[in-house]
Design a protein around this motif. Structure first.
Motif, mmCIF file in Angstrom:
data_model
loop_
_atom_site.group_PDB
_atom_site.id
_atom_site.type_symbol
_atom_site.label_atom_id
_atom_site.label_comp_id
_atom_site.label_asym_id
_atom_site.label_seq_id
_atom_site.Cartn_x
_atom_site.Cartn_y
_atom_site.Cartn_z
ATOM 1 N N PRO A 132 0.818 -1.226 0.000
ATOM 2 C CA PRO A 132 0.000 0.000 0.000
ATOM 3 C C PRO A 132 0.852 1.277 0.000
ATOM 4 C CG PRO A 132 0.065 -0.948 2.195
ATOM 5 C CD PRO A 132 0.800 -1.911 1.304
ATOM 6 N N PHE A 133 0.221 2.353 -0.404
ATOM 7 C CA PHE A 133 0.915 3.649 -0.355
ATOM 8 C C PHE A 133 1.064 4.107 1.083
ATOM 9 C CE2 PHE A 133 0.368 3.892 -4.844
ATOM 10 C CZ PHE A 133 1.369 4.761 -5.259
ATOM 11 N N LEU A 134 2.197 4.718 1.367
ATOM 12 C CA LEU A 134 2.415 5.282 2.706
ATOM 13 C C LEU A 134 1.523 6.508 2.908
ATOM 14 C CD1 LEU A 134 4.110 5.459 5.357
ATOM 15 C CD2 LEU A 134 5.721 6.885 4.101
ATOM 16 N N GLU A 135 1.509 7.384 1.901
ATOM 17 C CA GLU A 135 0.906 8.711 2.100
ATOM 18 C C GLU A 135 -0.552 8.792 1.627
ATOM 19 O OE1 GLU A 135 3.312 7.921 -0.024
ATOM 20 O OE2 GLU A 135 3.238 9.061 -1.896
ATOM 21 N N TYR A 136 -1.087 7.668 1.095
ATOM 22 C CA TYR A 136 -2.456 7.705 0.577
ATOM 23 C C TYR A 136 -3.362 6.684 1.261
ATOM 24 C CZ TYR A 136 -0.862 10.796 -3.128
ATOM 25 O OH TYR A 136 -0.367 11.874 -3.816
ATOM 26 N N ALA A 137 -4.614 6.645 0.784
ATOM 27 C CA ALA A 137 -5.622 5.691 1.257
ATOM 28 C C ALA A 137 -5.861 5.810 2.758
ATOM 29 C CB ALA A 137 -5.228 4.269 0.878
ATOM 30 N N ALA A 138 -6.180 7.014 3.178
ATOM 31 C CA ALA A 138 -6.440 7.285 4.590
ATOM 32 C C ALA A 138 -7.492 6.339 5.135
ATOM 33 C CB ALA A 138 -6.917 8.724 4.741
ATOM 34 N N ASP A 196 -3.957 0.354 8.880
ATOM 35 C CA ASP A 196 -3.159 0.908 9.975
ATOM 36 C C ASP A 196 -1.717 0.427 9.767
ATOM 37 O OD1 ASP A 196 -1.889 1.648 12.260
ATOM 38 O OD2 ASP A 196 -3.506 1.029 13.616
ATOM 39 N N GLN A 197 -0.880 1.322 9.262
ATOM 40 C CA GLN A 197 0.488 0.953 8.885
ATOM 41 C C GLN A 197 1.278 0.420 10.081
ATOM 42 O OE1 GLN A 197 1.128 0.873 5.811
ATOM 43 N NE2 GLN A 197 0.482 2.688 4.691
ATOM 44 N N LEU A 198 0.943 0.922 11.279
ATOM 45 C CA LEU A 198 1.709 0.529 12.464
ATOM 46 C C LEU A 198 1.405 -0.903 12.896
ATOM 47 C CD1 LEU A 198 1.417 3.842 14.479
ATOM 48 C CD2 LEU A 198 3.322 3.051 13.058
ATOM 49 N N LYS A 199 0.241 -1.383 12.500
ATOM 50 C CA LYS A 199 -0.145 -2.744 12.925
ATOM 51 C C LYS A 199 0.212 -3.818 11.900
ATOM 52 C CE LYS A 199 -3.733 -1.621 16.192
ATOM 53 N NZ LYS A 199 -5.051 -1.007 16.130
ATOM 54 N N ARG A 200 0.785 -3.406 10.788
ATOM 55 C CA ARG A 200 1.086 -4.409 9.756
ATOM 56 C C ARG A 200 2.239 -5.317 10.200
ATOM 57 N NH1 ARG A 200 2.452 -1.458 4.487
ATOM 58 N NH2 ARG A 200 2.582 -3.595 3.716
ATOM 59 N N PRO A 201 2.144 -6.606 9.883
ATOM 60 C CA PRO A 201 3.266 -7.486 10.240
ATOM 61 C C PRO A 201 4.485 -7.222 9.348
ATOM 62 C CG PRO A 201 1.600 -8.692 8.983
ATOM 63 C CD PRO A 201 1.049 -7.311 9.202
ATOM 64 N N SER A 202 5.649 -7.535 9.860
ATOM 65 C CA SER A 202 6.883 -7.396 9.068
ATOM 66 C C SER A 202 7.051 -8.620 8.171
ATOM 67 C CB SER A 202 8.089 -7.298 9.992
ATOM 68 O OG SER A 202 8.012 -6.129 10.754
ATOM 69 N N PRO A 203 7.702 -8.488 7.057
ATOM 70 C CA PRO A 203 8.224 -7.266 6.468
ATOM 71 C C PRO A 203 7.111 -6.468 5.785
ATOM 72 C CG PRO A 203 8.745 -9.132 5.051
ATOM 73 C CD PRO A 203 8.018 -9.688 6.239
ATOM 74 N N ARG A 204 7.137 -5.154 6.016
ATOM 75 C CA ARG A 204 6.120 -4.306 5.378
ATOM 76 C C ARG A 204 6.655 -3.806 4.040
ATOM 77 N NH1 ARG A 204 5.001 0.234 9.906
ATOM 78 N NH2 ARG A 204 7.271 0.381 9.613
#
Ligand SMILES: Nc1ncnc2c1ncn2[C@@H]1O[C@H](COP(=O)(O)OS(=O)(=O)O)[C@@H](OP(=O)(O)O)[C@H]1O
Length: 293
Positions: free
Chosen positions: A78-84, A88-96
């Protein structure tokens, strides 16, 4: 953040697509927590983003590679800066895996400290212009242009999502020593997809056996992506992003010299003059013509 424009959001001198920008994340972008195994695809729009997403997703996710899981490619990268609000980027498992059109100076601190790997794809900017013109007229959230002349003005003024194309590539390249970054040329990927996949997987230190490489390459061919509903983003275009017209797609496939069919002699000469003034002494080569492939 300057919210006055319908289509563009001005964030620290850089233009984002207003309708989908993740303003909450942008507020704390600098401190966005980066993990050592994060990977970013960074591009100026229309330079091969969804292609790189497909390659990365099938390198990392076995279920994508062998087609046992049906997931939208974009959900894996997913895009970092889009798709508000979508993820939840912080909850994604690694590797992101992330995608981004951000300029170098907006990269989170952790990326600048080489804590993540970046694959930067760049493309012949005349074809970017043509691709972007058609795409902007198709996508509801982008400003449409009357004709290519009208779009050229916006493009060279940097009044488009991604701001000025030349600043984007120049900025990332000139600051490359601050990042752990691999530069890939779109036209070289077209010329030799297999070698490009191997180069990317080696940079990412992902071991792939012969069968895996074949599968990644097969999935990343234009012919496969065009008709693969998870990779061609037709549904995303229809339901999330919004179309202005039924014509057009993410995958039109222009040949390398396609811009010649769209720019007049005068427009091409003007392009060259601006390119010369902005990209003088820039060391990366661009491929403008099929014969150079
Ligand atoms: N597999 C494959 N092979 C060759 N070319 C490909 C492939 N996948 C995407 N593309 C081409 O990439 C162009 C779209 O660029 P982006 O994905 O960066 O667009 S976007 O910024 O995400 O909107 C767009 O270019 P144009 O066809 O010139 O418009 C796509 O056709």
């Amino acid at each position: 953040m300057d919210n006055t424009d319908t289509y563009l959001l001005n964030f620290k001198g850089y233009y984002l697509a207003h309708f989908t920008a993740n303003t909450d994340l942008l507020k704390n972008l600098d401190d966005f927590e980066i993990r050592d195994d994060d990977v970013f695809i960074v591009t100026y729009p229309k330079s091969g983003t969804i292609w790189a997403q497909q390659i990365l997703s099938s390198i990392y996710f076995e279920g994508h590679r062998n087609k046992t899981e049906m997931v939208e490619t974009l959900d894996g990268v997913p895009f970092l800066e889009y798709a508000a609000g979508k993820i939840d980027q912080l909850k994604r498992p690694s590797p992101r895996l992330f995608s981004s059109h951000l300029p170098y100076y907006l990269a989170p601190k952790g990326v600048k400290n080489k804590r993540a790997k970046i694959i930067y794809i760049y493309r012949n900017p005349k074809n970017i212009l043509v691709s972007y013109f058609h795409f902007s007229n198709m996508m509801a959230g982008l400003q449409a242009a009357d004709d290519i002349e009208d779009f050229m003005k916006m493009f060279f003024d940097g009044k488009v999502t991604g701001s000025l194309c030349f600043d984007h590539i120049r900025g990332w390249y000139e600051h490359r020593h601050d990042f752990n970054i691999l530069f890939m040329m779109y036209e070289e990927m077209r010329k030799d997809l297999r070698s490009s996949v191997l180069k990317i997987s080696s940079f990412l230190e992902r071991q792939l056996n012969e069968e895996d490489v074949e599968a990644v390459v097969k999935q990343a061919t234009f012919e496969n992506m065009k008709f693969d509903p998870q990779a061609n983003y037709e549904q995303i275009l229809k339901h999330d992003l919004g179309r202005r017209t039924d014509e057009g797609s993410f995958l039109a496939q222009r040949c390398v010299g396609d811009w010649k069919h769209h720019l007049t002699v005068e427009q091409n000469e003007r392009f060259d003059r601006i390119f010369q003034s902005k990209m003088k002494d820039f060391p990366l080569k661009f491929i403008w013509d099929l014969n150079e492939e």
